[in-house]
Motif scaffolding. Sequence first.
Motif, PDB file in Angstrom:
ATOM      1  N   ARG A 197       0.999  -1.455  -0.065  1.00 49.99           N
ATOM      2  CA  ARG A 197      -0.137   0.064  -0.059  1.00 49.99           C
ATOM      3  C   ARG A 197       1.181   1.571  -0.158  1.00 49.99           C
ATOM      4  O   ARG A 197       0.377   2.304  -0.696  1.00 49.99           O
ATOM      5  CB  ARG A 197      -1.008   0.272   1.081  1.00 49.99           C
ATOM      6  CG  ARG A 197      -2.306   0.483   1.092  1.00 49.99           C
ATOM      7  CD  ARG A 197      -2.650   1.025   2.449  1.00 49.99           C
ATOM      8  NE  ARG A 197      -3.963  -0.242   2.326  1.00 49.99           N
ATOM      9  CZ  ARG A 197      -5.397  -1.025   1.785  1.00 49.99           C
ATOM     10  NH1 ARG A 197      -5.425   0.001   1.542  1.00 49.99           N
ATOM     11  NH2 ARG A 197      -5.195  -1.652   2.615  1.00 49.99           N
ATOM     12  N   GLY A 198       1.414   0.866   0.491  1.00 45.50           N
ATOM     13  CA  GLY A 198       3.085   2.655   0.887  1.00 45.50           C
ATOM     14  C   GLY A 198       3.480   2.216  -0.293  1.00 45.50           C
ATOM     15  O   GLY A 198       3.594   3.695  -1.032  1.00 45.50           O
ATOM     16  N   VAL A 199       4.612   1.269  -1.313  1.00 46.99           N
ATOM     17  CA  VAL A 199       4.999   1.184  -1.808  1.00 46.99           C
ATOM     18  C   VAL A 199       3.458   1.976  -3.450  1.00 46.99           C
ATOM     19  O   VAL A 199       4.873   2.804  -4.364  1.00 46.99           O
ATOM     20  CB  VAL A 199       5.145  -0.037  -2.746  1.00 46.99           C
ATOM     21  CG1 VAL A 199       5.452  -0.237  -4.202  1.00 46.99           C
ATOM     22  CG2 VAL A 199       5.758  -0.240  -1.765  1.00 46.99           C
ATOM     23  N   ALA A 200       2.875   1.698  -3.427  1.00 46.17           N
ATOM     24  CA  ALA A 200       1.780   2.215  -4.358  1.00 46.17           C
ATOM     25  C   ALA A 200       1.177   3.409  -3.877  1.00 46.17           C
ATOM     26  O   ALA A 200       1.336   4.657  -4.880  1.00 46.17           O
ATOM     27  CB  ALA A 200       0.548   1.426  -4.784  1.00 46.17           C
ATOM     28  N   THR A 201       1.070   4.216  -3.018  1.00 44.49           N
ATOM     29  CA  THR A 201       0.834   5.356  -2.513  1.00 44.49           C
ATOM     30  C   THR A 201       2.479   5.917  -3.655  1.00 44.49           C
ATOM     31  O   THR A 201       2.155   7.588  -3.591  1.00 44.49           O
ATOM     32  CB  THR A 201       0.953   5.406  -0.609  1.00 44.49           C
ATOM     33  OG1 THR A 201       0.207   5.025  -0.056  1.00 44.49           O
ATOM     34  CG2 THR A 201       0.728   6.941  -0.373  1.00 44.49           C
ATOM     35  N   CYS A 202       3.541   5.794  -2.886  1.00 41.32           N
ATOM     36  CA  CYS A 202       4.495   6.571  -3.499  1.00 41.32           C
ATOM     37  C   CYS A 202       4.288   6.634  -4.730  1.00 41.32           C
ATOM     38  O   CYS A 202       4.504   8.161  -5.729  1.00 41.32           O
ATOM     39  CB  CYS A 202       6.084   6.135  -3.198  1.00 41.32           C
ATOM     40  SG  CYS A 202       6.904   6.287  -1.348  1.00 41.32           S
ATOM     41  N   GLY A 203       3.931   5.860  -5.253  1.00 43.53           N
ATOM     42  CA  GLY A 203       3.537   5.614  -7.255  1.00 43.53           C
ATOM     43  C   GLY A 203       2.981   6.808  -7.533  1.00 43.53           C
ATOM     44  O   GLY A 203       2.870   7.844  -8.370  1.00 43.53           O
ATOM     45  N   LEU A 204       1.646   7.237  -7.186  1.00 44.21           N
ATOM     46  CA  LEU A 204       0.221   7.061  -6.746  1.00 44.21           C
ATOM     47  C   LEU A 204       0.741   9.147  -6.735  1.00 44.21           C
ATOM     48  O   LEU A 204       0.067   9.975  -7.701  1.00 44.21           O
ATOM     49  CB  LEU A 204      -0.799   7.151  -6.144  1.00 44.21           C
ATOM     50  CG  LEU A 204      -1.240   5.840  -6.568  1.00 44.21           C
ATOM     51  CD1 LEU A 204      -2.256   5.647  -5.550  1.00 44.21           C
ATOM     52  CD2 LEU A 204      -2.058   5.592  -8.172  1.00 44.21           C
ATOM     53  N   GLU A 205       1.668   8.826  -5.628  1.00 44.67           N
ATOM     54  CA  GLU A 205       1.300  10.547  -5.277  1.00 44.67           C
ATOM     55  C   GLU A 205       3.126  11.354  -6.528  1.00 44.67           C
ATOM     56  O   GLU A 205       2.789  12.203  -6.828  1.00 44.67           O
ATOM     57  CB  GLU A 205       3.294  10.864  -4.045  1.00 44.67           C
ATOM     58  CG  GLU A 205       1.678  10.583  -2.422  1.00 44.67           C
ATOM     59  CD  GLU A 205       0.302  11.329  -2.431  1.00 44.67           C
ATOM     60  OE1 GLU A 205       1.000  12.544  -2.414  1.00 44.67           O
ATOM     61  OE2 GLU A 205      -0.660  10.842  -3.378  1.00 44.67           O
ATOM     62  N   LEU A 206       3.979  10.222  -6.665  1.00 46.52           N
ATOM     63  CA  LEU A 206       4.610  10.711  -8.034  1.00 46.52           C
ATOM     64  C   LEU A 206       3.716  11.431  -9.217  1.00 46.52           C
ATOM     65  O   LEU A 206       4.118  12.417 -10.108  1.00 46.52           O
ATOM     66  CB  LEU A 206       5.700  10.009  -8.250  1.00 46.52           C
ATOM     67  CG  LEU A 206       7.098  10.675  -9.467  1.00 46.52           C
ATOM     68  CD1 LEU A 206       7.462  11.485  -8.872  1.00 46.52           C
ATOM     69  CD2 LEU A 206       7.444   8.975 -10.205  1.00 46.52           C
ATOM     70  N   MET A 207       2.783  10.807  -9.513  1.00 52.43           N
ATOM     71  CA  MET A 207       1.771  11.162 -11.063  1.00 52.43           C
ATOM     72  C   MET A 207       1.404  11.822 -10.366  1.00 52.43           C
ATOM     73  O   MET A 207       0.571  13.134 -10.919  1.00 52.43           O
ATOM     74  CB  MET A 207       0.803  10.074 -10.805  1.00 52.43           C
ATOM     75  CG  MET A 207       1.833   8.272 -10.838  1.00 52.43           C
ATOM     76  SD  MET A 207      -0.518   7.462 -11.702  1.00 52.43           S
ATOM     77  CE  MET A 207       1.490   5.255 -10.920  1.00 52.43           C
ATOM     78  N   LYS A 208       0.799  12.674  -9.021  1.00 51.45           N
ATOM     79  CA  LYS A 208       0.920  14.123  -8.837  1.00 51.45           C
ATOM     80  C   LYS A 208       1.391  15.155  -9.064  1.00 51.45           C
ATOM     81  O   LYS A 208       0.574  15.732  -9.440  1.00 51.45           O
ATOM     82  CB  LYS A 208      -0.227  13.747  -7.171  1.00 51.45           C
ATOM     83  CG  LYS A 208      -1.084  14.476  -6.797  1.00 51.45           C
ATOM     84  CD  LYS A 208      -1.223  14.550  -5.538  1.00 51.45           C
ATOM     85  CE  LYS A 208      -1.682  13.478  -4.667  1.00 51.45           C
ATOM     86  NZ  LYS A 208      -2.355  13.557  -3.932  1.00 51.45           N
ATOM     87  N   VAL A 209       2.398  14.722  -8.613  1.00 55.04           N
ATOM     88  CA  VAL A 209       3.355  15.656  -8.846  1.00 55.04           C
ATOM     89  C   VAL A 209       3.727  16.216 -10.117  1.00 55.04           C
ATOM     90  O   VAL A 209       4.557  17.361 -10.418  1.00 55.04           O
ATOM     91  CB  VAL A 209       4.459  15.812  -7.736  1.00 55.04           C
ATOM     92  CG1 VAL A 209       4.305  15.855  -5.851  1.00 55.04           C
ATOM     93  CG2 VAL A 209       5.556  14.883  -7.983  1.00 55.04           C
ATOM     94  N   LEU A 210       3.207  15.183 -11.078  1.00 50.92           N
ATOM     95  CA  LEU A 210       3.313  15.060 -12.184  1.00 50.92           C
ATOM     96  C   LEU A 210       2.894  15.729 -13.100  1.00 50.92           C
ATOM     97  O   LEU A 210       2.737  15.916 -14.214  1.00 50.92           O
ATOM     98  CB  LEU A 210       4.298  13.830 -12.742  1.00 50.92           C
ATOM     99  CG  LEU A 210       5.432  13.757 -12.407  1.00 50.92           C
ATOM    100  CD1 LEU A 210       5.831  12.326 -12.830  1.00 50.92           C
ATOM    101  CD2 LEU A 210       6.605  14.528 -12.888  1.00 50.92           C
ATOM    102  N   GLY A 211       1.579  15.641 -12.585  1.00 54.05           N
ATOM    103  CA  GLY A 211       0.395  15.857 -13.277  1.00 54.05           C
ATOM    104  C   GLY A 211      -0.213  15.710 -13.816  1.00 54.05           C
ATOM    105  O   GLY A 211      -0.635  15.379 -15.189  1.00 54.05           O
ATOM    106  N   LYS A 212      -0.096  13.491 -13.934  1.00 50.08           N
ATOM    107  CA  LYS A 212      -0.631  12.705 -14.177  1.00 50.08           C
ATOM    108  C   LYS A 212      -1.800  12.405 -13.862  1.00 50.08           C
ATOM    109  O   LYS A 212      -1.478  11.935 -11.882  1.00 50.08           O
ATOM    110  CB  LYS A 212       1.340  11.518 -14.395  1.00 50.08           C
ATOM    111  CG  LYS A 212       1.735  12.392 -15.308  1.00 50.08           C
ATOM    112  CD  LYS A 212       2.623  11.424 -15.555  1.00 50.08           C
ATOM    113  CE  LYS A 212       3.932  11.872 -16.404  1.00 50.08           C
ATOM    114  NZ  LYS A 212       3.764  12.786 -18.062  1.00 50.08           N
TER     115      LYS A 212
END
Length: 425
Positions: A197-212
């Motif tokens: 869950r934490g690994v995926a959260t980091c991926g999703l946060e990266l998408m967010k800061v990249l505007g994806k």
Amino acid sequence: MSATRRTATNVLLDTALKNFYGAAEEMGLKDKLISILSHSERRLEVSVPVEMDDGSVQVFKGYRVQHSTALGPAKGGIRFHPDVDADECEALAMLMTWKCSLAGIPYGGGKGGISCDPLVLSVKEKERMSRAFAARIAPIVGTWQDVPAPDVNTGGQEMVWFMDTIGKMRGQVEPGIFTGKPILYWGSKGRNEATGRGVATCGLELMKVLGKNPEDMRVSIQGFGNVGSYTAKTLADAGAKVVAISDITGTYYSPKGIDLKKAFAQIQSHPKKLLEGFTCEGCEKLGISDVLFVDCDFLFPCALDGVLNDKTADKVKAKYVVEGANGPVTPDGDKILADKGVMLVPDFLANSGGVIGSYFEWAQNLQGFFWTEEEYNNRLIHIMKGNFKRVWDYAQAKNVKMRRAAFMTAIQRVADVEELRGIFL
Ligand code: NAD
């Protein structure tokens, strides 16, 4: 005058020291702090006598290393493996210090283990070995001293044997002394899924800061064990398209998206919890390593260390890599990915959901009160998002890669507390 630099014959320890010195020098860390933090507070070696099933006695070697307790009790796993030795434990304990620091939890770093081959031991021999080891390390472990957890070849059962032994020696129940316990006996709901869950959260946060938008992202995940499967599920729940999953039986690739419900059902019904025989609409079976090289936006290596190296990193098509496993990208692989413009979220940020989850178990044990799974998950996601942001902001501000940013912010917190507390011991 610069501080004396330690070197080690053990490759893991030598690398851990070199990485620390490199970051410390770049940060301009004071020599006295470099000297203190390049040494472990305690390295304990114990003999572990075990009566074998045939009546003979075998004496194993066990270890517990506490690298730092600056931030709080030492925290880190206990592994059963033939390669375990004091230097390996020290290297891993040092990494735990940085991981706990970065995670923002009140723990230092520890690690331990027994040099043994658990595959040739019977359950009863393993139990006697676990209990003898627990008794030997009892003087230095405790809820407010050192809180070990499962690691390679250990799990909930071993934690119960450890806790039961020390509890009987001390004549009291002390549930916060080990984490990773079964839910049935002082364990916590949510822990099983926490790392993924934490690994995926980091991926999703990266998408967010990249505007994806996650729904436009195709992801590939190596490993469908504890970390990989829950990483896949969390990403898919957020709308991302999981185009490839894998385990030791091969890669399962579908550009239309993998049916994860079917994949979970497959491993539930397989005697060895493998994907063998899995299929879904548009699914193609590829070679075991192909999961790393399929056409996708995000790659999550969640199986093994060293898989993206000087021979493989160049073939990666993803633009973003989130390290779910420990050390899946080698230093050579790191350089190749950086040269290709691939952005990477480092392991000790991405997979820290595991140790944050252990902290939640310990916190519940201290309270003697159990949280709901929802509370556990919400708190985990909140902390992971905050930690991701801290590292991302630092990397942007200092114009460094996220791996370096994570390392530097982690070391800084420990160094600041060392300074605050002052040198006594
Ligand atoms: P696991 O044993 O549950 O799963 C490992 C998965 O990798 C399995 O699906 C296995 O089939 C697959 N695998 C093994 N060898 C492979 C290969 N050569 N190619 C492709 N797949 C392969 O282990 P896990 O708990 O999911 O841990 C995975 C990694 O994450 C390890 O590096 C571990 O140290 C790290 N990690 C785990 C946790 C945790 O809480 N479980 C926490 C932090 C880090």
